[in-house]
Design a protein around this motif. Structure first.
Motif, PDB file in Angstrom:
ATOM      1  N   ALA A 244       0.731  -1.153  -0.150  1.00 14.78           N
ATOM      2  CA  ALA A 244       0.028  -0.034   0.073  1.00 14.78           C
ATOM      3  C   ALA A 244       0.824   1.148  -0.037  1.00 14.78           C
ATOM      4  O   ALA A 244       0.471   2.279  -0.858  1.00 14.78           O
ATOM      5  N   CYS A 245       1.935   1.332   0.852  1.00 17.12           N
ATOM      6  CA  CYS A 245       2.791   2.337   0.782  1.00 17.12           C
ATOM      7  C   CYS A 245       3.554   2.602  -0.521  1.00 17.12           C
ATOM      8  O   CYS A 245       3.581   3.642  -1.006  1.00 17.12           O
ATOM      9  N   ALA A 246       3.918   1.411  -0.944  1.00 13.02           N
ATOM     10  CA  ALA A 246       4.572   1.655  -2.529  1.00 13.02           C
ATOM     11  C   ALA A 246       3.718   2.230  -3.554  1.00 13.02           C
ATOM     12  O   ALA A 246       4.094   2.946  -4.244  1.00 13.02           O
ATOM     13  N   ARG A 247       2.810   1.768  -3.736  1.00 12.13           N
ATOM     14  CA  ARG A 247       1.611   2.354  -4.365  1.00 12.13           C
ATOM     15  C   ARG A 247       1.362   3.968  -4.219  1.00 12.13           C
ATOM     16  O   ARG A 247       1.111   4.526  -5.248  1.00 12.13           O
ATOM     17  N   GLU A 248       1.291   4.223  -2.905  1.00  8.36           N
ATOM     18  CA  GLU A 248       0.995   5.722  -2.529  1.00  8.36           C
ATOM     19  C   GLU A 248       2.365   6.379  -2.887  1.00  8.36           C
ATOM     20  O   GLU A 248       2.250   7.550  -3.311  1.00  8.36           O
ATOM     21  N   LEU A 249       3.343   5.871  -2.682  1.00  5.18           N
ATOM     22  CA  LEU A 249       4.728   6.519  -3.068  1.00  5.18           C
ATOM     23  C   LEU A 249       4.743   6.934  -4.570  1.00  5.18           C
ATOM     24  O   LEU A 249       5.320   7.586  -5.073  1.00  5.18           O
ATOM     25  N   ASP A 250       4.392   5.735  -5.302  1.00 11.43           N
ATOM     26  CA  ASP A 250       4.325   6.041  -6.610  1.00 11.43           C
ATOM     27  C   ASP A 250       3.230   7.156  -7.169  1.00 11.43           C
ATOM     28  O   ASP A 250       3.909   7.983  -8.005  1.00 11.43           O
ATOM     29  N   ALA A 251       2.072   7.267  -6.532  1.00 11.60           N
ATOM     30  CA  ALA A 251       1.264   8.316  -6.777  1.00 11.60           C
ATOM     31  C   ALA A 251       1.764   9.683  -6.514  1.00 11.60           C
ATOM     32  O   ALA A 251       1.543  10.413  -7.361  1.00 11.60           O
ATOM     33  N   TRP A 252       2.489   9.840  -5.394  1.00  2.00           N
ATOM     34  CA  TRP A 252       2.963  10.918  -4.967  1.00  2.00           C
ATOM     35  C   TRP A 252       4.112  11.329  -5.991  1.00  2.00           C
ATOM     36  O   TRP A 252       4.204  12.480  -6.399  1.00  2.00           O
ATOM     37  N   GLY A 253       4.872  10.446  -6.288  1.00  2.00           N
ATOM     38  CA  GLY A 253       5.962  10.759  -7.043  1.00  2.00           C
ATOM     39  C   GLY A 253       5.681  11.140  -8.387  1.00  2.00           C
ATOM     40  O   GLY A 253       6.158  12.196  -9.024  1.00  2.00           O
TER      41      GLY A 253
END
Length: 415
Positions: A244-253
Motif C-alpha cells: 500500500a505504501c509503495a503504491r502511494e509513493l508511486d502516486a505521490w512521485g
C-alpha cells in the motif's frame, strides 16, 4: 562527587562554626564550602565558581539582602537551589523568600543538626532534578535521532527505550527501495539551488507517505530511499502495509513530477522495488552515532527489483514472496526474473489499483501471460491485440517485443 555550598551571612563567626560542624563531611570530600558576607559578594563568588550546587543565605545583610539575592538567582539561567535563614520572628520575610523560589528555610539561632539535615535533603532534591534533566536530554536526543527514521508517534514511544527497541537482531521484514530515473543527468545540469529545492521537497513528501503507513526510513542516499516494515516494532500486516505504501509513493512521485513539469523541470519517474524476508536490523551506529538500518540479501533483492523496472518499463515491481503475503493482493504477473548475481528466478508482480485490476484489460493480460508461460504460440497475437488497444501500457509492449525478438516463456535474465 563533592557538593559545593555557598554560605552567605555577615556574622563573623559563622564560617568557623560551619567548617567545624561539617569537618567530617569536608574531610571525606562530601561537601566543600565557599563563604560571602552579603548578596553582592555572593554574586561575584558565583561568577568565579559557577559549579556551586546550593546557596544558604541569611536575609538581613548589608549592601544586598537575601531577598534581593534570591531574586537575582531566580533570574539566572542556572537557578540555584536556595535555603534562607532568618530570625524566628521574621516569618513575613521567610514567606516572601519561599514565594520567590527558595527551596527551604531555617530560623536563627541555627541548629546545626537541623542545618545538616536540611542541606542533605536539598542536595538529594538537586540530584533528583539533575537526573530528571539528564533523562529528558537523553530522551530529546534519542527522539531527534529516531525522528529521522520513524513516524512521530513511533519515535515518541521508542525514545524512552531506544537501547531495547533498536538492538541488532534478525527480523522478518518488508523492504521498499526507491530510485529516480535520470537523476544523475539532472544533478549535472540543474542549478544547485534548484536541485536542493527539488530533492528536499521530494524526500520530505516521500517520507510523509512512509510515516503515514508507519514505515521506517532506513536510508536516504541522494535520490534513493530505503524503507522498512515490521521494524523496529512488530506489524503483523507488514506486507500489506508495504505494498500500500509503495503504491502511494508511486502516486505521490507522479504528482510531484507533474507539478515540476508545469514549471519546466523534467524530473524523472520514481522506480520502486518491494521484497520481504529475513534481515539483520538495528542500530549499527554504536554509542556515538545512531544509524538504524538493515543488512542482508532481502535488502539487495528489493534494490534489484527496483532496478528491474528500467528493463520492464514498469514503475513498481514486487516479489511473489510479498505478493502472496498481502491480503487480497491486486496485481499482474511480470515474469520470472533472474536478478543480477542470481541463478534462480524470482516471480515478480506489478501491483495495481482496484479499478485497474477490475478492468477488462487486466484479465486479457492474464490470459496472454498464461499463454506465454505455457509456451502457447498464440501468446504473440494475444499481446499484439493488447498493444493495439492499450499502446500506452509499457509491460504489454515489453512482452510483445520479447516475442518478436524470438524470446519464449516468462523467464528473463536481467543484467
Amino acid at each position: 562527587m563533592t557538593a559545593t555550598i555557598l554560605v552567605v551571612d555577615d556574622e563573623p563567626d559563622l564560617e568557623a562554626l560551619v567548617l567545624q560542624k561539617f569537618r567530617r563531611q569536608v574531610r571525606e570530600g562530601l561537601v566543600s564550602f565557599i563563604f560571602a558576607r552579603d548578596g553582592l559578594e555572593a554574586l561575584q563568588s558565583l561568577e568565579r565558581h559557577p559549579h556551586v550546587d546550593l546557596v544558604v543565605t541569611d536575609i538581613n545583610m548589608p549592601r544586598m539582602d537575601g531577598l534581593s539575592l534570591l531574586a537575582r538567582l531566580q533570574e539566572s539561567e542556572d537557578k540555584k537551589s536556595t535555603i534562607v535563614v532568618s530570625a524566628y520572628g521574621d516569618m513575613s520575610n521567610i514567606r516572601t523568600a519561599m514565594n520567590r523560589g527558595a527551596f527551604d528555610f531555617l530560623t536563627k539561632p541555627i541548629d546545626f543538626a537541623d542545618l545538616e539535615a536540611t542541606i542533605d535533603k536539598t542536595l538529594r532534591h538537586i540530584e533528583m532534578l539533575r537526573e530528571a534533566r539528564r533523562r529528558q536530554a537523553e530522551a530529546e536526543r534519542a527522539h531527534a535521532s529516531l525522528s529521522r527514521y520513524f513516524s512521530p508517534e513511533l519515535a515518541k514511544r521508542l525514545a524512552a527505550s531506544v537501547g531495547d527497541s533498536t538492538e541488532v537482531t534478525w527480523r522478518e521484514i518488508a523492504v521498499i527501495f526507491t530510485d529516480i530515473t535520470g537523476f544523475t543527468s539532472l544533478v549535472e545540469t540543474a542549478a544547485p539551488e534548484l536541485l536542493g529545492e527539488l530533492l528536499n521537497e521530494y524526500v520530505a513528501g516521500m517520507t510523509d507517505v512512509v510515516f503515514a503507513h508507519e514505515g521506517t526510513v532506513a536510508k536516504v542516499i541522494g535520490d534513493a530511499i530505503e524503507v522498512l516494515f515490521n521494524a523496529p516494532s512488530d506489524q503483523p500486516d507488514y506486507a500489506t502495509r508495504a505494498v500500500a505504501c509503495a503504491r502511494e509513493l508511486d502516486a505521490w512521485g507522479e504528482a510531484f513530477r507533474e507539478r515540476w513539469k508545469a514549471r519546466g523541470v523534467n524530473f524523472g519517474a520514481t522506480r520502486i522495488g518491494v521484497h520481504s524476508g529475513p534481515a539483520l536490523v538495528g542500530n549499527f551506529g554504536g554509542g556515538r552515532f545512531f544509524d538504524y538500518t538493515a543488512y542482508g540479501d532481502t535488502i539487495n533483492t528489493a534494490a534489484r527489483l527496483e532496478a528491474a523496472n528500467k528493463f520492464l518499463g514498469t514503475r513498481i515491481c514486487v516479489s511473489a514472496t510479498i505478493a502472496t503475503a498481502v491480503e487480497n493482493f491486486r496485481g499482474r504477473p511480470v515474469g520470472d526474473l533472474v536478478l543480477r548475481g542470481r541463478s534462480e528466478p524470482l516471480r515478480a508482480y506489478e501491483p495495481l489499483s482496484a479499478a485497474s485490476f477490475a478492468a477488462p484489460a487486466t484479465s486479457q493480460y492474464g490470459e496472454a501471460f498464461a499463454k506465454l508461460e505455457a509456451g502457447d504460440g498464440n501468446a504473440m497475437p494475444a499481446f499484439a491485440a493488447l498493444v493495439g488497444s492499450h499502446a500506452e501500457d509499457p509491460l504489454v509492449n515489453f512482452h510483445l517485443k520479447r516475442l518478436l525478438n524470438g524470446a519464449k516463456g516468462v523467464r528473463m535474465q536481467l543484467e
